[in-house]
Design a protein around this motif. Structure first.
Motif, PDB file in Angstrom:
ATOM      1  N   GLU B  90       0.847  -1.207   0.000  1.00 23.53           N
ATOM      2  CA  GLU B  90       0.000   0.000   0.000  1.00 23.53           C
ATOM      3  C   GLU B  90       0.881   1.256   0.000  1.00 23.53           C
ATOM      4  OE1 GLU B  90      -3.465  -0.351   0.172  1.00 23.53           O
ATOM      5  OE2 GLU B  90      -3.596   1.815  -0.163  1.00 23.53           O
ATOM      6  N   SER B  93       2.720   1.729  -3.329  1.00 22.42           N
ATOM      7  CA  SER B  93       1.850   2.183  -4.422  1.00 22.42           C
ATOM      8  C   SER B  93       1.379   3.615  -4.198  1.00 22.42           C
ATOM      9  CB  SER B  93       0.672   1.231  -4.609  1.00 22.42           C
ATOM     10  OG  SER B  93      -0.064   1.144  -3.440  1.00 22.42           O
ATOM     11  N   LYS B 140       0.275  -1.939  -7.504  1.00 23.21           N
ATOM     12  CA  LYS B 140      -0.127  -2.826  -6.412  1.00 23.21           C
ATOM     13  C   LYS B 140      -0.317  -4.259  -6.938  1.00 23.21           C
ATOM     14  CE  LYS B 140      -3.131  -0.525  -3.681  1.00 23.21           C
ATOM     15  NZ  LYS B 140      -4.454  -0.241  -3.104  1.00 23.21           N
TER      16      LYS B 140
END
Lengths: 73, 148
Positions: B90, B93, B140
């Motif tokens: 997370e 990205s 991701k």
């Protein structure tokens, strides 16, 4: 320059632990199965905390689960 | 394909559809009949403010529908925990998305600096937000698929 590789024996240890499934190991260590798969395949190096948690599940010392290899290029 | 990867694909398709339909709606209902509205800052402010809750709501609804369909088809629960790898992916990205959005922001300011109309700046801003969001989703997906 040297390349560092972290390898593991999780597959072997799961086999010796009564063929523990990846999902069972994931549940015991508090991560997703996908993370266990990534660690087993060497696609992800876990944090020290998770590495210890995995070692604890197998009642093994950390160096028995993970090994650190330095490759000289 | 794992649940997380499917979720990312669903998110990508959803954001693409939302922006597509929203743009078409705005174009046919406001811009086509009155192109001068493009120079109205109030119009752009409303466009941005309405787009944000619509996209959040649509994402939530589509993810609920996805979870139900996934449960029916695969009989697998959607993972509710977020572990260290998920958080790391997370963060990576989001970093990519921020860089792209900053570049888009600079580009939009550049468009004003070289004397282009203000609506160009707003369109560049919307597009850079969309590209940042899409690239972040693709990154991701790649991180989940290939590792890092």
């Amino acid at each position: 320059m040297s390349k560092c590789l972290i390898s593991n024996n999780i597959r072997k240890l799961r086999f010796h632990a009564d063929e523990m499934t990846q999902q069972e190991l994931a549940d015991k260590t508090g991560v997703t199965r996908q993370t266990i798969v990534a660690i087993e395949n060497g696609k992800y190096s876990p944090t020290l905390e998770l590495a210890f948690r995995i070692a604890l599940v197998f009642h093994s010392p950390l160096e028995e689960v993970f090994s650190y290899i330095v490759e000289n290029k | 394909m794992y649940n997380k990867e499917k979720q990312i694909l669903v998110s990508l398709i959803t954001s693409l559809l939302i922006l597509g339909f929203y743009s078409l709606y705005i174009y046919y209902n406001y811009i086509a009949g009155n192109p001068a509205i493009l120079n109205d800052f109030k119009f752009w402010g409303e466009c941005f403010l309405i787009l944000i809750p619509i996209s959040i709501l649509a994402q939530i609804i589509i993810h609920i529908i996805f979870a139900i369909i996934s449960k029916i088809v695969t009989n697998e629960d959607v993972p509710t925990i977020t572990d260290e790898r998920d958080k790391l992916i997370e963060l990576k990205s989001i970093r990519i998305a921020h860089r792209i959005f900053i570049f888009g922001f600079l580009l939009s300011m550049g468009s004003l600096a070289i004397g282009m109309k203000p609506w160009v700046m707003f369109i560049v801003l919307i597009l850079s937000g969309f590209i940042a969001c899409t690239t972040s989703g693709i990154a991701k997906y790649i991180f989940y698929k290939k590792g890092f």
